[in-house]
Design a protein around this motif. Sequence first.
Motif: not given
Lengths: 125, 193, 183
Positions: B30-33, B38-42, C68-72
């Motif tokens: 999900l992070v990779d997706t 998210l980055l571009r939006l922000a 982020i992943v380490d946090f998870a």
Amino acid sequence: MTSHHSTGSPVSPTEEAGSTDLLAEVARTVDAVPGVARREPSVGDFLRTLWKKSTSAEDQAPDTQGLRLDQVDGKASLTVAVWVSREAPGNPLMVSQEVASRVNHTLIERGIAPGSHQIIVRETE
Amino acid sequence: MSSDRNGSSERITTLVLRAQDGDVDSFERLVDTYQAPLLRLAFRMLGNRADAEDVAQESLMNAWVKLDLLETPQAFPTWLYRQAVNKCRDILRSPRRDSTVPIDEAPEGNPVWTDTRASSDPQRAAENSSSMDALSAMLQKLPAEQRACWILREQTELSYGEISQTLAIPEATVRGRLARARKTLANEMKEWQ
Amino acid sequence: MTDDESLECGRTVESVCETVDSEPDAHQRDCPYCGEVRERLKQLDRLAREAKEADSSLEIEPHVRRRIVDFARSNLRRGADIPVHREPAATVSFSEMLIARTARETVDTFPGFTARRCRVRTIATPDHGHQILGLSIGVVMAPDAVVENLDRNVRDAVIDAVARKLGAHVAEVDFTVEDVHYD
């Protein structure tokens, strides 16, 4: 949602001088059990761990995090949450039972009667 | 995002459910997706990359912490974007300690939340304007709510329904804000030429 | 051009916005005001396209992703603590996540099946010995998967895996097919 209920007084490092040693020794016993990878810093679940910002002396006591020893009617009951290694000699149930067995040994050696322990396996690694 | 439907939205739902059960591998996917959208939006909301990356990171970490509170896994994308937009709003509303620039009033009487940090510090303004392209500079002129609608529509490519869900406003309001945004931007194009 | 609704010709800016993607009508073809707005909107579209193009290489830094992943990984939601074995000397519990993960990984080994959520419930709590557990697992299937396999093979595999790998006793597993994935 553990079903244990502890009505006794928790043994903490801030109480009698001897109790710090006891807690530390029990902690060492738990850590020495083959297959115990680590103890969780808090007996509670992840949400509490994340948001708890504790500065009491009790929580800063070294090596006794995640352990609680309750004394009821002269019997000592341990509550601990651990992670079990995937290379452990047995499955998490066996490792947990070994924890209980060794902790009983430690208590008896000190002349303390063992109560009923709560061992929680949160994770394997 | 709205382009590939069916197959991939089901897949996202599966990943979300597994992540809710504590499966970090699914969360990683999900992070990779969503990290890039998210980055571009922000980035388009805030005009600078450093802040945008903070928003992306915090949104994803926050999503992990609150994941169990999400009752409809199908709503994950808009739920995630909503968190990002909220964080962007927070950043836009909090003046830097050294900033004393007041908040501008737009002609229609609604406060315009501009990036006060950009305008207060000349050096920072210069940095920002060099890293900000023409579009970002123009987007900064829009009130945050219009800016969000425009970016979600034109850059993130959400449907009106998805934008409505993300911002928790009726679709009619989305359309209204988009129309006003286009008008303002069309006006700005004149200055830019 | 003003911010007001109307252009000098009487038409609204909005009317130009709405028709910018189609052919200009008779009025718009001749009107310099509508024409100007139209031109600007087209330039805006071009600018937006270029910006999207420029943004397409924007990705978060690898170290941010790792953070982020380490946090998870270090903030896992464990679910409830489920008692799995009781004796007067000790009660052993496992986090729901641990049991769910073993069940999920087992389901995943069967081609055509992917596990979603796994809920663990307690069916019986005898004073001595293994507590009896039940699992409810949501699955998605590939269209060519054989749903009967869930009853034939997958259930037993899950029960066996939880017993062997964890030491907990599952008596019931019910599956809910939540979706079919067409790849």
